[in-house]
Motif scaffolding. Structure first.
Motif, short mmCIF file in Angstrom:
data_model
loop_
_atom_site.label_atom_id
_atom_site.label_comp_id
_atom_site.label_asym_id
_atom_site.label_seq_id
_atom_site.Cartn_x
_atom_site.Cartn_y
_atom_site.Cartn_z
N VAL A 122 -32.93 31.89 38.62
CA VAL A 122 -33.76 33.10 38.50
C VAL A 122 -33.81 33.51 37.03
N SER A 123 -35.02 33.74 36.53
CA SER A 123 -35.20 34.00 35.10
C SER A 123 -34.63 35.34 34.67
N TRP A 124 -34.35 36.23 35.65
CA TRP A 124 -33.81 37.54 35.30
C TRP A 124 -32.28 37.52 35.13
N SER A 125 -31.69 36.35 35.10
CA SER A 125 -30.26 36.24 34.84
C SER A 125 -29.91 36.92 33.53
N ILE A 126 -28.84 37.67 33.53
CA ILE A 126 -28.42 38.38 32.32
C ILE A 126 -28.03 37.40 31.21
N LYS A 127 -27.70 36.17 31.59
CA LYS A 127 -27.35 35.16 30.59
C LYS A 127 -28.59 34.52 29.98
N GLY A 128 -29.75 34.80 30.58
CA GLY A 128 -31.00 34.32 30.01
C GLY A 128 -31.53 33.06 30.68
N LYS A 129 -32.85 32.99 30.75
CA LYS A 129 -33.52 31.84 31.36
C LYS A 129 -33.19 30.55 30.62
N ASP A 130 -33.18 30.60 29.29
CA ASP A 130 -32.90 29.40 28.51
C ASP A 130 -31.50 28.87 28.77
N TYR A 131 -30.55 29.79 28.95
CA TYR A 131 -29.18 29.38 29.25
C TYR A 131 -29.12 28.63 30.58
N LEU A 132 -29.78 29.18 31.60
CA LEU A 132 -29.78 28.52 32.91
C LEU A 132 -30.46 27.17 32.87
N GLN A 133 -31.52 27.05 32.06
CA GLN A 133 -32.26 25.79 31.98
C GLN A 133 -31.38 24.64 31.49
N ARG A 134 -30.32 24.97 30.78
CA ARG A 134 -29.41 23.92 30.29
C ARG A 134 -28.78 23.13 31.43
N PHE A 135 -28.69 23.76 32.60
CA PHE A 135 -28.03 23.12 33.74
C PHE A 135 -29.04 22.46 34.69
N SER A 136 -30.28 22.42 34.25
CA SER A 136 -31.36 21.69 34.94
C SER A 136 -31.52 22.05 36.42
N PRO A 137 -31.79 23.32 36.73
CA PRO A 137 -32.12 23.66 38.12
C PRO A 137 -33.41 22.96 38.52
N ASP A 138 -33.57 22.70 39.79
CA ASP A 138 -34.79 22.04 40.27
C ASP A 138 -36.01 22.94 40.08
N TYR A 139 -35.79 24.24 40.18
CA TYR A 139 -36.88 25.21 40.01
C TYR A 139 -36.36 26.41 39.23
N MET A 140 -37.27 27.10 38.57
CA MET A 140 -36.96 28.37 37.92
C MET A 140 -38.05 29.35 38.34
N ILE A 141 -37.64 30.52 38.82
CA ILE A 141 -38.63 31.50 39.26
C ILE A 141 -38.55 32.76 38.40
N ASN A 142 -39.70 33.42 38.24
CA ASN A 142 -39.80 34.64 37.45
C ASN A 142 -39.84 35.89 38.31
N HIS A 143 -40.05 35.71 39.61
CA HIS A 143 -40.09 36.82 40.58
C HIS A 143 -39.62 36.25 41.90
N MET A 144 -38.87 37.02 42.67
CA MET A 144 -38.33 36.47 43.90
C MET A 144 -39.42 35.98 44.85
N GLY A 145 -40.59 36.61 44.80
CA GLY A 145 -41.70 36.16 45.64
C GLY A 145 -42.12 34.73 45.38
N ASP A 146 -41.84 34.22 44.16
CA ASP A 146 -42.19 32.83 43.84
C ASP A 146 -41.44 31.84 44.73
N LEU A 147 -40.32 32.28 45.28
CA LEU A 147 -39.52 31.40 46.14
C LEU A 147 -40.28 30.99 47.39
N LEU A 148 -41.15 31.87 47.87
CA LEU A 148 -41.89 31.59 49.10
C LEU A 148 -42.75 30.34 48.97
N LYS A 149 -43.36 30.15 47.82
CA LYS A 149 -44.17 28.96 47.62
C LYS A 149 -43.30 27.70 47.56
#
Length: 223
Positions: A183-210
């Motif tokens: 989730v891009s709203w992580s307090i550690k930052g979207k870029d930090y999470l991207q380092r661990f290569s999640p399969d998806y990154m969402i900017n709003h929880m509603g994006d999960l539905l798709k």
């Protein structure tokens, strides 16, 4: 979009519920008592994710359990006034529940506080399975909590996705063999999470539905 996802596992703090102010205030209160002047509020961000025992043991090993209890007492006292759900969370989780998805919480908090957070944000009815720190021997990023949730939900790793705001969530998913959503709203930052290569990154929880295939409801209300 993944057509074969039937199961969605959620972290709680920082993912569904905005507890950042509560957590950071609790850390500062604890550190100001035991090691005054050593940590700023910004320093405490790095402690979000791991179990409390791991964090405090790295600072004052001889006071670990005492610090954990001190933190939890303060956290519990101020809990309901300092938390709120993130935008779109309630509607998204409700939609998943109504569409028949299997849902669970997988958290590194103690179960009583997980339930307290779910009740305070009206999310508790949607989660028949809650795996908390006191339910497992090994916390995330170990896969044990995910495996336990899937066992209780009678789901397989191939049909599950883990949603979280921390590297511990992404790594736990990888270790278990499930897909992961950061989730891009992580307090550690979207870029930090991207380092661990999640399969998806969402900017709003509603994006999960798709992602999980609820196409008709992909545009969730911007609560």
């Amino acid at each position: 979009m993944e057509d074969n996802i039937t199961t969605v596992l959620f972290d709680l703090d920082g993912t569904l519920v905005d507890t950042y102010e509560l957590i950071l205030t609790s850390f500062r209160h604890t550190f100001d008592h035991y090691v005054p002047g050593r940590f700023t509020k910004e320093d405490c961000i790095s402690f979000i994710g791991p179990p409390l025992t791991e964090t405090f043991a790295s600072i004052l090993p001889e006071k670990t359990e005492e610090m954990v209890q001190f933190y939890r007492n303060f956290n519990k006292q101020h809990h309901d006034t300092l938390i709120k759900p993130f935008a779109g969370v309630y509607d998204t989780v409700k939609t998943l529940h109504e569409r028949g998805y299997k849902l669970a919480i997988v958290s590194t908090k103690m179960k009583d506080m997980v339930i307290k957070g779910l009740e305070a944000t009206d999310l508790h009815p949607f989660f028949p399975v809650i795996i908390a720190l006191d339910d497992v021997k090994y916390a995330k990023p170990d896969p044990e909590p995910i495996f336990k949730a899937l066992e209780l939900l009678r789901s397989d790793v191939q049909e599950a996705v883990m949603v979280g705001d921390s590297n511990h969530d992404i790594l736990a998913a990888k270790n278990a063999g499930t897909r992961s959503v950061g989730v891009s709203w992580s307090i550690k930052g979207k870029d930090y999470l991207q380092r661990f290569s999640p399969d998806y990154m969402i900017n709003h929880m509603g994006d999960l539905l798709k992602i999980v295939g609820v196409e008709a409801n992909a545009k969730n209300d911007q609560v």
